[in-house]
Design an enzyme around this catalytic site. Sequence first.
Site, PDB file in Angstrom:
ATOM      1  N   CYS A   1       0.914  17.627  -6.245  1.00 58.80           N
ATOM      2  CA  CYS A   1      -0.060  17.125  -7.575  1.00 58.80           C
ATOM      3  C   CYS A   1       1.603  18.189  -8.035  1.00 58.80           C
ATOM      4  O   CYS A   1       2.065  19.008  -8.068  1.00 58.80           O
ATOM      5  CB  CYS A   1      -0.629  17.897  -7.134  1.00 58.80           C
ATOM      6  SG  CYS A   1      -1.321  19.443  -8.647  1.00 58.80           S
TER       7      CYS A   1
ATOM      8  N   CYS B   1      -1.479  15.770  -4.652  1.00 60.51           N
ATOM      9  CA  CYS B   1      -1.879  14.179  -5.835  1.00 60.51           C
ATOM     10  C   CYS B   1      -3.132  13.892  -5.037  1.00 60.51           C
ATOM     11  O   CYS B   1      -2.796  13.098  -4.130  1.00 60.51           O
ATOM     12  CB  CYS B   1      -1.533  14.063  -6.425  1.00 60.51           C
ATOM     13  SG  CYS B   1      -1.936  13.313  -7.650  1.00 60.51           S
TER      14      CYS B   1
ATOM     15  N   CYS C   1      -5.128  12.517  -8.119  1.00 59.14           N
ATOM     16  CA  CYS C   1      -5.194  11.218  -9.118  1.00 59.14           C
ATOM     17  C   CYS C   1      -4.877  10.603  -8.974  1.00 59.14           C
ATOM     18  O   CYS C   1      -4.589   9.823 -10.223  1.00 59.14           O
ATOM     19  CB  CYS C   1      -5.750  12.453 -10.493  1.00 59.14           C
ATOM     20  SG  CYS C   1      -3.646  13.334 -10.620  1.00 59.14           S
TER      21      CYS C   1
ATOM     22  N   HIS D   1      -3.405  15.926 -13.170  1.00 59.82           N
ATOM     23  CA  HIS D   1      -4.650  16.269 -13.449  1.00 59.82           C
ATOM     24  C   HIS D   1      -5.191  16.438 -14.056  1.00 59.82           C
ATOM     25  O   HIS D   1      -6.629  15.843 -14.578  1.00 59.82           O
ATOM     26  CB  HIS D   1      -5.454  16.083 -11.695  1.00 59.82           C
ATOM     27  CG  HIS D   1      -5.212  17.857 -11.298  1.00 59.82           C
ATOM     28  ND1 HIS D   1      -4.057  18.322 -11.147  1.00 59.82           N
ATOM     29  CD2 HIS D   1      -5.582  18.883 -11.584  1.00 59.82           C
ATOM     30  CE1 HIS D   1      -3.842  19.588 -10.995  1.00 59.82           C
ATOM     31  NE2 HIS D   1      -5.364  19.510 -11.630  1.00 59.82           N
TER      32      HIS D   1
ATOM     33  N   LYS E   1       1.238  -1.051  -0.179  1.00 58.97           N
ATOM     34  CA  LYS E   1      -0.015  -0.148   0.221  1.00 58.97           C
ATOM     35  C   LYS E   1       0.776   0.617   0.013  1.00 58.97           C
ATOM     36  O   LYS E   1       1.932   1.274   0.398  1.00 58.97           O
ATOM     37  CB  LYS E   1      -1.278   0.173   0.796  1.00 58.97           C
ATOM     38  CG  LYS E   1      -0.384  -0.032   2.485  1.00 58.97           C
ATOM     39  CD  LYS E   1      -1.148  -0.095   3.488  1.00 58.97           C
ATOM     40  CE  LYS E   1      -0.519   0.072   4.623  1.00 58.97           C
ATOM     41  NZ  LYS E   1      -1.854  -0.449   6.042  1.00 58.97           N
TER      42      LYS E   1
HETATM   43 FE1  FES Z   1      -2.672  15.197  -8.816  1.00 56.77          FE
HETATM   44 FE2  FES Z   1      -2.815  17.122  -9.688  1.00 56.77          FE
HETATM   45  S1  FES Z   1      -4.258  16.086  -8.356  1.00 56.77           S
HETATM   46  S2  FES Z   1      -1.440  15.946 -10.459  1.00 56.77           S
END
Ligand code: FES
Length: 73
Positions: A51, A40, A42, A55, A23
Amino acid sequence: FCPHGRPSPCSRVNPSILKKNDKVVDTVDVEDISEKAVFCRCWRSKNWPYCDGSHVSHNKETGDNAGPLIVKK
Ligand code: FES
């Protein structure tokens, strides 16, 4: 099948980050955050756990609406 024609990997929330780990857990000391930190959500960032803007293309390709978590001090 995902929009890319692949069966299972696209159904996973995490396609490529630290896949050798059972994990993925990240710890950030709040004292290390200067004014704000952008994390991040995503699972596509090349600068995990932060990030890097990935995304935007992820959302464009998939129709998703993922965006970062912004922590302000
Ligand atoms: Fe994943 Fe921005 S939320 S790169």
